[in-house]
Scaffold this motif. Structure first.
Motif, mmCIF file in Angstrom:
data_model
loop_
_atom_site.group_PDB
_atom_site.id
_atom_site.type_symbol
_atom_site.label_atom_id
_atom_site.label_comp_id
_atom_site.label_asym_id
_atom_site.label_seq_id
_atom_site.Cartn_x
_atom_site.Cartn_y
_atom_site.Cartn_z
ATOM 1 N N ILE A 146 -13.320 31.882 11.601
ATOM 2 C CA ILE A 146 -12.640 30.968 10.689
ATOM 3 C C ILE A 146 -13.054 31.306 9.256
ATOM 4 N N THR A 147 -12.051 31.502 8.418
ATOM 5 C CA THR A 147 -12.320 31.842 7.019
ATOM 6 C C THR A 147 -11.988 30.704 6.059
ATOM 7 N N GLU A 148 -11.127 29.779 6.492
ATOM 8 C CA GLU A 148 -10.787 28.632 5.648
ATOM 9 C C GLU A 148 -10.377 27.458 6.537
ATOM 10 N N TYR A 149 -11.051 26.337 6.345
ATOM 11 C CA TYR A 149 -10.746 25.104 7.062
ATOM 12 C C TYR A 149 -9.751 24.301 6.238
ATOM 13 N N LYS A 150 -8.801 23.632 6.927
ATOM 14 C CA LYS A 150 -7.803 22.823 6.234
ATOM 15 C C LYS A 150 -7.701 21.461 6.899
ATOM 16 N N ALA A 151 -7.626 20.413 6.079
ATOM 17 C CA ALA A 151 -7.449 19.052 6.585
ATOM 18 C C ALA A 151 -6.262 18.426 5.870
ATOM 19 N N THR A 152 -5.268 17.996 6.653
ATOM 20 C CA THR A 152 -4.151 17.253 6.093
ATOM 21 C C THR A 152 -4.525 15.786 6.172
ATOM 22 N N VAL A 153 -4.593 15.136 5.016
ATOM 23 C CA VAL A 153 -5.140 13.786 4.911
ATOM 24 C C VAL A 153 -4.093 12.854 4.317
ATOM 25 N N GLU A 154 -3.873 11.703 4.971
ATOM 26 C CA GLU A 154 -3.052 10.650 4.391
ATOM 27 C C GLU A 154 -3.972 9.709 3.642
ATOM 28 N N ILE A 155 -3.690 9.485 2.367
ATOM 29 C CA ILE A 155 -4.557 8.682 1.508
ATOM 30 C C ILE A 155 -3.815 7.400 1.126
ATOM 31 N N ALA A 156 -4.468 6.265 1.377
ATOM 32 C CA ALA A 156 -3.865 4.952 1.104
ATOM 33 C C ALA A 156 -4.495 4.324 -0.136
ATOM 34 N N PHE A 157 -3.640 3.673 -0.934
ATOM 35 C CA PHE A 157 -4.117 2.957 -2.116
ATOM 36 C C PHE A 157 -3.131 1.838 -2.438
ATOM 37 N N PRO A 158 -3.627 0.756 -3.044
ATOM 38 C CA PRO A 158 -2.753 -0.387 -3.329
ATOM 39 C C PRO A 158 -1.765 -0.080 -4.455
ATOM 40 N N VAL A 159 -0.588 -0.688 -4.329
ATOM 41 C CA VAL A 159 0.407 -0.626 -5.399
ATOM 42 C C VAL A 159 0.155 -1.832 -6.296
ATOM 43 N N HIS A 160 -0.122 -1.575 -7.555
ATOM 44 C CA HIS A 160 -0.413 -2.644 -8.500
ATOM 45 C C HIS A 160 0.854 -3.098 -9.215
ATOM 46 N N ASP A 161 0.968 -4.391 -9.409
ATOM 47 C CA ASP A 161 2.089 -4.960 -10.146
ATOM 48 C C ASP A 161 1.952 -4.566 -11.615
ATOM 49 N N SER A 162 2.999 -4.011 -12.179
ATOM 50 C CA SER A 162 2.928 -3.513 -13.551
ATOM 51 C C SER A 162 3.205 -4.598 -14.588
ATOM 52 N N SER A 163 3.474 -5.829 -14.153
ATOM 53 C CA SER A 163 3.781 -6.896 -15.123
ATOM 54 C C SER A 163 2.559 -7.517 -15.744
ATOM 55 N N VAL A 175 0.850 -1.184 0.000
ATOM 56 C CA VAL A 175 0.000 0.000 0.000
ATOM 57 C C VAL A 175 0.888 1.237 0.000
ATOM 58 N N LYS A 176 0.534 2.186 -0.826
ATOM 59 C CA LYS A 176 1.240 3.464 -0.877
ATOM 60 C C LYS A 176 0.393 4.501 -0.156
ATOM 61 N N ILE A 177 1.043 5.431 0.515
ATOM 62 C CA ILE A 177 0.343 6.501 1.229
ATOM 63 C C ILE A 177 0.899 7.843 0.769
ATOM 64 N N ILE A 178 -0.024 8.729 0.396
ATOM 65 C CA ILE A 178 0.359 10.097 0.038
ATOM 66 C C ILE A 178 -0.331 11.064 0.995
ATOM 67 N N LYS A 179 0.237 12.232 1.115
ATOM 68 C CA LYS A 179 -0.334 13.257 1.987
ATOM 69 C C LYS A 179 -0.913 14.364 1.119
ATOM 70 N N VAL A 180 -2.172 14.746 1.396
ATOM 71 C CA VAL A 180 -2.863 15.763 0.611
ATOM 72 C C VAL A 180 -3.492 16.782 1.560
ATOM 73 N N LEU A 181 -3.428 18.057 1.206
ATOM 74 C CA LEU A 181 -4.071 19.116 1.989
ATOM 75 C C LEU A 181 -5.346 19.529 1.274
ATOM 76 N N GLY A 182 -6.478 19.366 1.948
ATOM 77 C CA GLY A 182 -7.759 19.810 1.413
ATOM 78 C C GLY A 182 -8.190 21.087 2.109
ATOM 79 N N THR A 183 -8.877 21.962 1.383
ATOM 80 C CA THR A 183 -9.354 23.212 1.976
ATOM 81 C C THR A 183 -10.830 23.406 1.684
#
Length: 69
Positions: free
Chosen positions: A52-69, A4-12
């Motif tokens: 509060i004028t803008e809400y922010k959420a730092t989110v770690e998003i998980a998804f499977p790593v697929h075999d490219s073969s 599983v790969k995890i990336i970090k994304v900031l949503g507003t």
């Protein structure tokens, strides 16, 4: 075994922290397939004139790593 790969994304949002998290997932899903889960890492906000004028959420998003073969 699945890797599983995890990336970090900031949503507003001008509405809420929940909406900011949903925005992060929605934007990530444009370039990431098969999102399997998220973890909210941090909630923050911008404040102007004691409101509060803008809400922010730092989110770690998980998804499977697929075999490219």
């Amino acid at each position: 075994m699945t890797a599983v790969k995890i990336i970090k994304v900031l949503g507003t949002s001008e509405e809420s922290w929940e909406d900011a998290a949903e925005q992060a997932v929605m934007e990530a899903s444009k370039s990431v397939d098969d999102i399997s889960g998220i973890e909210i890492e941090d909630w923050t906000a911008n404040v102007t004139d004691d409101a509060i004028t803008e809400y922010k959420a730092t989110v770690e998003i998980a998804f499977p790593v697929h075999d490219s073969s």
